[in-house]
Design a protein around this motif. Structure first.
Motif, short mmCIF file in Angstrom:
data_model
loop_
_atom_site.label_atom_id
_atom_site.label_comp_id
_atom_site.label_asym_id
_atom_site.label_seq_id
_atom_site.Cartn_x
_atom_site.Cartn_y
_atom_site.Cartn_z
N GLU A 1 12.52 23.00 51.50
CA GLU A 1 11.92 24.24 51.98
C GLU A 1 12.49 25.49 51.32
N LEU A 2 11.62 26.51 51.22
CA LEU A 2 12.02 27.88 50.97
C LEU A 2 11.53 28.68 52.17
N VAL B 1 12.55 19.03 64.91
CA VAL B 1 11.27 18.89 65.61
C VAL B 1 10.10 18.90 64.64
N ILE B 2 10.11 19.82 63.69
CA ILE B 2 9.03 19.89 62.71
C ILE B 2 9.63 19.93 61.30
N THR B 3 8.88 19.42 60.33
CA THR B 3 9.27 19.49 58.92
C THR B 3 8.02 19.79 58.10
N GLY B 4 8.23 20.20 56.86
CA GLY B 4 7.09 20.47 55.99
C GLY B 4 6.17 21.52 56.58
N ASN B 5 4.87 21.23 56.58
CA ASN B 5 3.87 22.17 57.09
C ASN B 5 3.52 21.94 58.56
N GLN C 1 7.08 24.57 50.54
CA GLN C 1 7.76 23.29 50.75
C GLN C 1 7.32 22.31 49.69
N SER C 2 8.15 21.32 49.43
CA SER C 2 7.96 20.45 48.26
C SER C 2 7.01 19.29 48.50
#
Length: 376
Positions: free
Chosen positions: A256-257, A270-274, A286-287
């Motif tokens: 992430e940025l 709880v959440i990652t990415g989008n 995010q990658s």
């Protein structure tokens, strides 16, 4: 007689005009004698054009982690096993460390990590270090300590933030003074994801403290915590508007940025990415399924440059109107890149991390490399 006098006068006038024409004709410079006017280039820009794209500044290093410039242009940097090294203002790499920190516990991703220079260094000579250590119960913890830089060495250690949860991995470790003159500190979740959501824990956070380690005025939870919900942030920088951006390692991928706001929750675990959840911030960039393993970051000319470890590259996030465009440089040229800073000379300085147990060491590793941003 009168005719002879007239002819003599005519000849004299003719000679006079010829002489004047000859003198003035020679006074006019010829074309090839005029000075050549070169295109207008500032001395700084011209020298940059002549500097190579990449220049090795120091080699044979042992996992350099954090790097900072002193006001006189000298460089101080940490090596993860516990040494602080120096490159003087003339560019000479000093053969012996200026300090060995015996308390450092070099384990996994832990060790001697971040370094920061006090904004008033010219007067107080204060240097700050972030390092991993063992408590009396042999737990793995992290701390931030302040030192005096005197007579070419570090003295008078004073711990200002202590007992930051640590582990073999996810120790965070980047420290920098912000535009508000407070010290910002990234901490990892110490491989205990739930700690990132606990605003009373120092793990999985970005902290903001005074130069004495006290909570900064205006902190949102009346403690050291500035933002929470972080997994393992290892880089940050402020843009031209004073906004704070931070890089963060995701789980395997989804790095992430983030644009950091005071009191905001960045979602981990709880959440990652989008993914989205009310009351939580998703990253600006995010990658996805690929991996950057982002580390150090620096703002330069409307872009956030950040180092890529597993990504084996230097990344540039160009901050456009309402959008962020990602570019990639040096892919695979130098292996794992740990830190990137802007030098006092206007060039980028990166550190490699190929001897950290996850890379493939090359001849001369690890290195500090100067990058000419005009040639990227």
């Amino acid at each position: 007689m009168g005719r002879r006098i007239f002819i003599l006068i005519l000849l004299a006038v003719t000679v006079l005009f010829v002489s004047i024409a000859f003198l003035f004709g020679n006074a006019v410079p010829r074309e090839n004698s005029l000075p050549k006017i070169e295109p207008t280039i500032k001395t700084e820009d011209k020298s940059r054009i002549e500097i190579p794209r990449a220049s090795i500044i120091a080699s044979g290093l042992e996992i350099p982690w954090g790097l900072a410039f002193l006001p006189d242009g000298s460089i101080l940097f940490t090596e993860r096993p516990g040494q602080v090294r120096m490159i003087d203002m003339e560019g000479n790499f000093l053969p012996s460390p200026i300090a060995n920190i015996p308390q450092v516990k070099h384990i996994g991703e832990g060790g001697l990590l971040g370094i920061a220079i006090h904004p008033d260094f010219k007067n107080n000579k204060h240097i700050y270090l972030y390092y991993t250590y063992s408590s009396t119960e042999n737990n793995t913890l992290n701390r931030v300590a302040r030192f005096n830089f005197e007579n070419g060495t570090l003295t008078h250690e004073q711990v200002i933030v202590d007992a930051i949860p640590g582990a073999i991995n996810h120790n965070g470790g980047r420290i920098k003074f912000g535009p508000d003159n407070f010290l910002y500190i990234t901490t990892g979740d110490a491989q205990n994801p739930s700690l990132a959501q606990d605003v009373n824990s120092l793990a999985g956070k970005i902290l903001r403290v005074t130069d004495e380690g006290k909570p900064a005025a205006g902190n949102p939870f009346n403690n050291l915590v500035y933002s929470n919900g972080h997994r393992n942030p290892q880089g940050f920088s402020w843009d031209g508007k004073g906004r704070l951006w931070a890089t963060e390692h995701g789980p395997q991928a989804r790095d992430e940025l983030n644009l950091i706001e005071k009191g905001a929750n960045y979602g981990w675990p709880v959440i990652t990415g989008n993914e989205e959840r009310e009351g939580m911030k998703k990253p600006v960039l995010q990658s996805g399924d690929s991996t950057w393993a982002p580390a150090g970051a620096v703002f330069v000319e409307n872009s956030i440059f950040f180092a890529g470890l597993r990504g084996n590259a230097l990344f540039e996030a160009k901050l456009l109107d309402g959008e962020v465009e990602l570019k990639e440089y040096l892919k695979g040229e130098f292996g794992r890149i740990r830190d990137v800073v802007l030098g006092s000379d206007g060039f980028l300085y990166i550190t490699t991390s190929n001897r950290d147990g996850r890379g493939i060491p090359r001849e001369g590793d690890d290195k500090i490399i100067r990058i000419n941003p005009k040639k990227l």
